[in-house]
Motif scaffolding. Structure first.
Motif, mmCIF file in Angstrom:
data_model
loop_
_atom_site.group_PDB
_atom_site.id
_atom_site.type_symbol
_atom_site.label_atom_id
_atom_site.label_comp_id
_atom_site.label_asym_id
_atom_site.label_seq_id
_atom_site.Cartn_x
_atom_site.Cartn_y
_atom_site.Cartn_z
ATOM 1 N N LEU A 281 21.169 14.487 71.500
ATOM 2 C CA LEU A 281 19.900 15.116 71.110
ATOM 3 C C LEU A 281 20.071 15.856 69.777
ATOM 4 O O LEU A 281 19.242 15.726 68.870
ATOM 5 N N HIS B 268 24.791 13.999 76.416
ATOM 6 C CA HIS B 268 23.353 13.770 76.230
ATOM 7 C C HIS B 268 22.765 14.795 75.256
ATOM 8 O O HIS B 268 21.956 14.461 74.399
ATOM 9 N N LEU B 269 23.226 16.046 75.405
ATOM 10 C CA LEU B 269 22.722 17.096 74.509
ATOM 11 C C LEU B 269 23.299 16.908 73.105
ATOM 12 O O LEU B 269 22.628 17.172 72.108
ATOM 13 N N ARG C 54 16.742 16.671 78.966
ATOM 14 C CA ARG C 54 17.734 17.158 78.002
ATOM 15 C C ARG C 54 17.357 18.520 77.416
ATOM 16 O O ARG C 54 17.269 18.690 76.193
ATOM 17 N N LEU C 55 17.131 19.473 78.294
ATOM 18 C CA LEU C 55 16.826 20.836 77.849
ATOM 19 C C LEU C 55 18.109 21.662 77.906
ATOM 20 O O LEU C 55 18.968 21.409 78.752
ATOM 21 N N PHE D 162 13.685 11.301 76.015
ATOM 22 C CA PHE D 162 14.658 10.559 76.814
ATOM 23 C C PHE D 162 14.251 10.495 78.286
ATOM 24 O O PHE D 162 13.357 11.215 78.732
ATOM 25 N N PHE E 231 11.952 11.399 69.864
ATOM 26 C CA PHE E 231 12.428 10.624 71.011
ATOM 27 C C PHE E 231 12.262 11.467 72.267
ATOM 28 O O PHE E 231 12.626 12.639 72.275
ATOM 29 N N ASP F 113 27.713 18.653 77.011
ATOM 30 C CA ASP F 113 27.045 17.479 77.583
ATOM 31 C C ASP F 113 26.778 16.420 76.503
ATOM 32 O O ASP F 113 26.105 16.704 75.509
ATOM 33 N N LEU G 14 20.246 13.457 66.990
ATOM 34 C CA LEU G 14 18.904 12.927 66.704
ATOM 35 C C LEU G 14 18.074 13.949 65.923
ATOM 36 O O LEU G 14 17.249 13.572 65.089
ATOM 37 N N GLU H 273 15.990 11.623 80.694
ATOM 38 C CA GLU H 273 16.227 12.963 81.245
ATOM 39 C C GLU H 273 15.649 13.962 80.239
ATOM 40 O O GLU H 273 15.694 13.710 79.045
#
Lengths: 258, 253
Positions: A154, A150-151, B78-79, B74, B72, A148, A157, B76
């Motif tokens: 993360l 988005h992950l 995001r887990l 987000f 941060f 993903d 980050l 969503e």
């Protein structure tokens, strides 16, 4: 599902096997096929029951060869795909070669394996691993690239290193694809093992099933060939079953909870 | 004495191809302050926050963060779906090489801050939307950041959960006093949570107004307090003016 439905579901494949055996027997009687061409199911069963030991040892040897070959293919496939996934350039340089390697027929490589590794287990295992590694590489690579975004952001980050991102994000994300690759590889590993045993297998007390097939053919003992072939199919089924079970556990851990 | 600036945004602009998304935006947030960025959808609030968080870089201008670590949250949660709540929250520390036991201990503390202590062993699929958002907040808080950047964290939640979380977040901020920049499209939420509301124009984002909100602690009754409603009205009017001007400009062209 009711108990009756469960029973019907479990017995259906057995009923199919019974029908196939009946058809086999009917063909044998109706067309008067000679024993060395098509032995009767009874003759095949007798050939096994008269002297089961070499067949059972053959099963064990073939299963061991297939399992080790599959294990090597699975481990090396996942690791190689992980290395390829680290850089597009490396992938572009190496992936076509693995594809090319996959295109070379095993039957052409097997004699070379004998030259390099000699007769016996090492060549057979190499044969199983070569045949089954490509689906693992291809599926793992596609899975590693499907994490993903988005992950991934993360992890970026959180300043995660490449290795930690691979271990904690890419690899778990790739589990469904890896499992698909492993299931395909499990089937191929048994085929590669039997093919390897045809060419590099050693006859004797611990002859694997592939060798029992070639020995039976040479001696016109078609009933023994049938036993070995049927047992080879069972070994393939068992290897695939074990991998499917392990896959199911992996998927339960990494996929169902999504 | 005034608190020093934690984040200074100076003349920041950002283009995407030919489109100017952010146009010379400048503001600062003092240490321990809480500032909300509001504006119409697509105006560039998130882009601005991502630049402050280091996920994007401005084409011109500068962003200075004087405080230490930032975290941060987000839009969503995001887990990671295959990890439990405890391990998800512990993730930032695990990635830094902290041992599993130690990071889990710290995660349990962070989870208690967001009132999820009875859900340690649950996976994200077993959590409600609000619980997932709390988990995401706990993960952001675990490293004890000095700056917390929130990108519309409540946007996917129903009104009741949203109010509940807003109240918890405000309470947490009043207690911990980290610097917060919040992006939201809810003026009421901005007024409740922040000390200052920065109103942005439709794309390209420019600051059209800076509205101070009432100081002091908040509780559930604050949502309807006249002082808070005044801030909401001023910020809403400023945003409405900016949207109307933008629509007029569009109609003229």
């Amino acid at each position: 599902m009711t108990r009756t439905q469960q029973l019907v579901r479990a017995l259906s494949p057995l009923a199919t096997v019974a029908v196939v055996i009946l058809l086999w027997w009917a063909c044998k009687i109706l067309f008067e096929v000679k024993d060395f061409m098509l032995p009767s199911p009874w003759a095949v069963a007798t050939a096994f029951l008269a002297d089961p030991k070499p067949f059972l040892i053959g099963c064990f040897e073939t299963a061991m060869n297939a399992a080790i070959g599959f294990g090597i293919a699975a481990t090396a496939g996942v690791l190689l795909a992980s290395v390829l996934s680290l850089s597009r350039r490396v992938e572009q340089s190496v992936y076509p070669l693995t594809l090319l390697f996959q295109m070379v027929p095993l039957i052409a490589i097997a004699p070379l394996l004998v030259v390099w590794l000699g007769y016996g287990r090492p060549s057979i295992i190499a044969s199983a691993a070569i045949v089954s590694i490509f689906p693992v590489i291809a599926n793992t690579l596609s899975g590693l690239r499907s994490a993903d975004p988005h992950l991934q952001e993360l992890f970026h980050l959180l300043n995660a290193s490449r290795v930690k991102t691979w271990w904690k994000l890419a690899l778990p994300s790739a589990v469904p694809n890896i499992v698909t690759g492993l299931r395909i590889a499990a089937g191929l590993a048994t085929i590669g093992t039997i093919a390897g045993e045809f060419i590099a297998g050693i006859s004797g007390d611990r002859a694997p099933l592939g060798v029992l097939v070639t020995t039976g053919l040479r001696n016109f003992q078609t009933d023994r060939v049938f036993v070995a072939v049927l047992l080879a199919a069972l070994v393939g089924f068992a290897v695939y079953g074990c991998v499917s079970l392990a896959s199911r556990l992996l998927l339960r851990r990494f996929l169902v909870q999504r | 004495m005034l608190a020093p600036a934690s984040i200074t945004v100076e003349n920041v602009s950002r283009c995407f191809g030919e489109t100017l998304a952010i146009d010379r935006v400048s503001f600062e947030v003092k240490v321990g302050g809480c500032c909300a960025l509001i504006g119409p959808s697509g105006c560039g609030k998130t882009t601005l926050l991502r630049m402050i968080g280091g996920l994007d870089a401005p084409d011109s201008g500068s962003i200075t963060r004087c405080d230490g670590e930032s975290a941060f949250v987000f839009q969503e949660p995001r887990l990671l779906p295959w990890l439990t709540l405890l391990d998800n929250v512990a993730l930032p520390l695990r990635l830094r090489g902290m041992t599993r036991a130690e990071s889990r201990e710290r995660a349990a503390e962070a989870i208690s801050l967001v009132k999820l202590s009875d859900a340690h062993a649950r996976t994200p699929a077993q959590l409600s939307g609000g619980m997932r958002m709390r988990a995401s907040l706990a993960r952001a808080l675990i490293a004890k950041p000095k700056v917390l950047l929130l990108d519309e964290p409540m946007s996917g939640l129903d009104d009741v959960t949203r109010h509940e979380l807003d109240e918890e977040l405000r309470e947490l901020w009043e207690r911990e006093r980290f610097t917060v920049i919040l992006v939201t499209h809810s003026v009421a939420e901005a007024a409740y949570l922040a000390e200052e509301i920065i109103v942005l124009t439709p794309r390209p984002a420019r600051i059209v107004a800076r509205v101070a909100t009432p100081s002091g602690e908040r509780d559930a009754s604050s949502w309807t307090s006249p002082q808070l409603n005044t801030s909401v009205r001023i910020a809403s009017e400023a945003m409405l003016r900016a949207i109307t001007q933008d629509t007029r400009k569009m109609l003229r062209t």
